[in-house]
Design a protein around this motif. Structure first.
Motif, mmCIF file in Angstrom:
data_model
loop_
_atom_site.group_PDB
_atom_site.id
_atom_site.type_symbol
_atom_site.label_atom_id
_atom_site.label_comp_id
_atom_site.label_asym_id
_atom_site.label_seq_id
_atom_site.Cartn_x
_atom_site.Cartn_y
_atom_site.Cartn_z
ATOM 1 N N ASP A 89 -46.039 -1.143 26.196
ATOM 2 C CA ASP A 89 -45.584 -2.634 25.913
ATOM 3 C C ASP A 89 -44.307 -2.731 26.088
ATOM 4 O O ASP A 89 -43.741 -3.828 26.071
ATOM 5 N N ASP A 90 -43.403 -1.677 26.388
ATOM 6 C CA ASP A 90 -42.033 -1.685 26.677
ATOM 7 C C ASP A 90 -41.438 -0.535 27.352
ATOM 8 O O ASP A 90 -40.791 0.372 26.975
ATOM 9 N N ILE A 91 -41.760 -0.652 28.820
ATOM 10 C CA ILE A 91 -41.859 0.775 29.647
ATOM 11 C C ILE A 91 -40.521 1.204 30.010
ATOM 12 O O ILE A 91 -40.395 2.276 30.533
ATOM 13 N N TRP A 92 -39.440 0.313 29.346
ATOM 14 C CA TRP A 92 -38.028 1.066 29.855
ATOM 15 C C TRP A 92 -37.260 1.409 28.337
ATOM 16 O O TRP A 92 -36.310 1.669 28.314
ATOM 17 N N LYS A 93 -38.073 1.221 27.152
ATOM 18 C CA LYS A 93 -37.396 1.696 25.734
ATOM 19 C C LYS A 93 -37.885 3.295 25.946
ATOM 20 O O LYS A 93 -38.531 3.993 25.262
ATOM 21 N N LEU A 94 -37.164 3.799 26.733
ATOM 22 C CA LEU A 94 -37.108 5.323 26.703
ATOM 23 C C LEU A 94 -36.268 6.052 25.753
ATOM 24 O O LEU A 94 -35.108 5.710 25.512
ATOM 25 N N ARG A 95 -36.800 6.977 25.101
ATOM 26 C CA ARG A 95 -36.303 7.796 24.183
ATOM 27 C C ARG A 95 -36.513 9.326 24.258
ATOM 28 O O ARG A 95 -37.539 9.608 25.105
ATOM 29 N N MET A 96 -35.918 10.229 23.642
ATOM 30 C CA MET A 96 -36.044 11.592 23.666
ATOM 31 C C MET A 96 -36.800 12.001 22.601
ATOM 32 O O MET A 96 -36.770 11.640 21.429
ATOM 33 N N TYR A 97 -37.557 13.075 22.874
ATOM 34 C CA TYR A 97 -38.402 13.662 21.980
ATOM 35 C C TYR A 97 -38.474 15.073 22.161
ATOM 36 O O TYR A 97 -38.324 15.782 23.097
ATOM 37 N N VAL A 98 -39.155 15.903 20.906
ATOM 38 C CA VAL A 98 -39.197 17.233 20.902
ATOM 39 C C VAL A 98 -40.467 17.538 20.605
ATOM 40 O O VAL A 98 -41.125 17.340 19.379
ATOM 41 N N LEU A 99 -41.209 18.803 21.165
ATOM 42 C CA LEU A 99 -42.390 19.167 20.680
ATOM 43 C C LEU A 99 -41.962 20.810 20.211
ATOM 44 O O LEU A 99 -41.254 21.333 20.951
ATOM 45 N N ALA A 110 -51.061 25.951 19.937
ATOM 46 C CA ALA A 110 -50.954 24.305 19.654
ATOM 47 C C ALA A 110 -49.662 23.961 19.641
ATOM 48 O O ALA A 110 -48.558 24.798 19.224
ATOM 49 N N TRP A 111 -49.272 22.688 19.698
ATOM 50 C CA TRP A 111 -47.968 22.163 19.966
ATOM 51 C C TRP A 111 -47.752 20.987 18.630
ATOM 52 O O TRP A 111 -48.881 20.040 18.658
ATOM 53 N N LEU A 112 -46.694 21.163 18.145
ATOM 54 C CA LEU A 112 -46.370 20.076 16.908
ATOM 55 C C LEU A 112 -45.352 19.012 17.475
ATOM 56 O O LEU A 112 -44.330 19.668 18.089
ATOM 57 N N GLU A 113 -45.652 17.741 17.287
ATOM 58 C CA GLU A 113 -44.467 16.775 17.751
ATOM 59 C C GLU A 113 -43.442 16.766 16.560
ATOM 60 O O GLU A 113 -43.717 16.317 15.373
ATOM 61 N N ARG A 114 -42.257 17.194 17.026
ATOM 62 C CA ARG A 114 -41.238 17.078 15.861
ATOM 63 C C ARG A 114 -40.478 15.702 15.813
ATOM 64 O O ARG A 114 -39.716 15.360 14.939
ATOM 65 N N GLU A 156 -23.230 18.631 18.726
ATOM 66 C CA GLU A 156 -23.799 19.806 18.210
ATOM 67 C C GLU A 156 -25.046 19.587 17.505
ATOM 68 O O GLU A 156 -25.288 18.211 17.108
ATOM 69 N N LEU A 157 -25.975 20.293 17.430
ATOM 70 C CA LEU A 157 -27.280 20.326 16.801
ATOM 71 C C LEU A 157 -27.218 21.038 15.718
ATOM 72 O O LEU A 157 -26.699 22.096 15.246
ATOM 73 N N ALA A 158 -27.974 20.235 14.510
ATOM 74 C CA ALA A 158 -28.426 20.768 13.527
ATOM 75 C C ALA A 158 -29.385 21.691 13.340
ATOM 76 O O ALA A 158 -29.398 22.664 12.698
ATOM 77 N N ASN A 159 -30.366 21.239 13.932
ATOM 78 C CA ASN A 159 -31.510 22.058 14.423
ATOM 79 C C ASN A 159 -32.127 21.381 15.692
ATOM 80 O O ASN A 159 -31.510 20.434 16.334
ATOM 81 N N PRO A 160 -33.052 21.939 16.506
ATOM 82 C CA PRO A 160 -33.451 21.761 17.679
ATOM 83 C C PRO A 160 -33.895 20.317 18.089
ATOM 84 O O PRO A 160 -33.644 20.000 19.040
ATOM 85 N N TRP A 161 -34.046 19.344 17.229
ATOM 86 C CA TRP A 161 -34.589 18.123 17.273
ATOM 87 C C TRP A 161 -33.579 17.174 16.351
ATOM 88 O O TRP A 161 -33.768 16.012 16.420
ATOM 89 N N THR A 162 -32.407 17.616 15.737
ATOM 90 C CA THR A 162 -31.662 16.781 15.011
ATOM 91 C C THR A 162 -30.141 17.194 15.432
ATOM 92 O O THR A 162 -29.483 18.073 15.485
ATOM 93 N N LEU A 163 -29.395 15.800 15.647
ATOM 94 C CA LEU A 163 -28.046 15.987 16.154
ATOM 95 C C LEU A 163 -27.176 16.243 14.805
ATOM 96 O O LEU A 163 -27.473 15.784 13.691
ATOM 97 N N LYS A 164 -26.014 17.092 14.794
ATOM 98 C CA LYS A 164 -25.309 17.587 13.623
ATOM 99 C C LYS A 164 -23.947 16.603 13.685
ATOM 100 O O LYS A 164 -23.385 16.276 12.555
ATOM 101 N N THR A 165 -23.527 16.452 14.998
ATOM 102 C CA THR A 165 -22.343 15.723 15.234
ATOM 103 C C THR A 165 -22.384 14.449 15.826
ATOM 104 O O THR A 165 -23.429 14.265 16.312
ATOM 105 N N GLU A 166 -21.456 13.393 15.934
ATOM 106 C CA GLU A 166 -21.301 12.311 16.308
ATOM 107 C C GLU A 166 -21.402 12.671 17.928
ATOM 108 O O GLU A 166 -20.674 13.432 18.430
#
Length: 312
Positions: A89-99, A110-114, A156-166
């Motif tokens: 419903d909002d095709i340009w609301k593009l965001r980043m995701y991790v599995l 199996a793959w888990l959605e992080r 910098e990353l805190a973990n593979p799906w979370t930013l640690k720094t600004e």
């Protein structure tokens, strides 16, 4: 080694990596609705390897449209896929995701959605690529800010799906060739060699104007300091009409099995004229070719090779 270019038809934004003695491939599928991976013991073998769909888009809400540019990475013994997706419903609301793969076999387990990689400035973002340097893990990606320009960010990353720094901006589309059709820096790919950290990226609209640029920083510099990064004033890989290769870009890097020869993985079309929106044209094909190094320690990507058998 010999393979045929294009290696895999109708696969844009290709990524090939070599892990545990095998090549792993993923890319955007033309329908933009799923993530598939394949594996082989050779580059040529990827062409005939059976693709395995590991995830499909949601029916609605986040991750329900425009599934773009997946990357498969092995981090601390675990498999992860980074990708971008929007909403039906909002095709340009593009965001980043991790599995994250729950087992050791990314083709069968199996793959888990992080979930989403949250950035302080919520907005159009894509093309996340993680890399390690001097014991720290970083993420580089493209994000629109202001809304009309796609810039390259790093944190910098805190973990593979979370930013640690600004996040900080390390490149903006401020050169004329980066602003044809759209003002774009996107698709970062990291290469470390000869005392430098290089980031190849893609620029301009996704037609024949699409091309690759190059950033670099000293390996001992603070990668989170924008002043550490320099940019090539000219494209480092671009359309070559003489061999009917148009809009090369959104690359990744790998090597031959012995690690002695570096390989550039990218997509390109073999014709210039496109009917309608270039994003709806499925014929950005995956291609692979060797590249070398200049005496000053910088990569020399050369020019796109013609379709047909390719040997190194």
């Amino acid at each position: 080694m010999t393979w045929n270019n294009p290696l895999i038809p109708q696969r844009a934004d290709p990524q090939i990596s070599r892990v545990d003695g095998r090549y792993w491939f993923t890319a955007s599928v033309p329908s933009y609705d799923a993530i598939e991976i394949r594996s082989a013991d050779s580059i040529a073998g990827l062409a005939t390897a059976t693709p395995q769909v590991i995830w499909r888009k949601h029916d609605s809400g986040p991750m329900s449209f425009h599934v773009w540019a997946p990357e498969l990475h092995r981090i601390a013994g675990r498999w992860y896929v980074y990708f971008a997706a929007s909403e039906r419903d909002d095709i340009w609301k593009l965001r980043m995701y991790v599995l994250e793969c729950e087992g050791d076999d990314p083709l069968r387990d199996a793959w888990l959605e992080r979930g989403q990689i949250a950035t302080p400035e919520e907005g159009f973002s894509l093309d996340a690529t993680p890399f390690e340097h001097h014991g720290k893990r970083y993420l580089c990606w493209a994000q629109k800010s202001p809304p009309t320009e796609s810039n390259l960010y790093i944190a910098e990353l805190a973990n593979p799906w979370t930013l640690k720094t600004e996040p900080v901006v390390i490149a903006r589309p401020d050169l004329a060739w980066e602003r044809i059709g759209f003002c774009v820096n996107e698709g970062p790919a990291v290469l470390k060699r000869n005392g430098r950290v290089f980031i190849a990226y893609s620029a301009a609209a996704t037609d024949a104007n699409y091309c690759m640029g190059l950033l670099w920083a000293d390996e001992n510099a603070d990668l989170l300091d924008p002043t550490s990064w320099s940019k090539s004033p000219v494209p480092v890989f671009k359309t070559d009409e003489s061999v009917s290769q148009f809009g090369p870009g959104h690359n990744s890097f790998t090597t031959t099995p012995d690690g002695q020869t570096d390989l550039l993985v990218y997509h390109a079309r073999n014709y210039r004229d496109i009917v309608g929106d270039p994003l709806n044209d499925p014929n950005r094909h995956t291609r692979v070719q060797a590249f070398g190094w200049r005496v000053d320690g910088f990569p020399d990507f050369g020019t796109p090779v013609a379709d047909g058998p390719y040997s190194i």
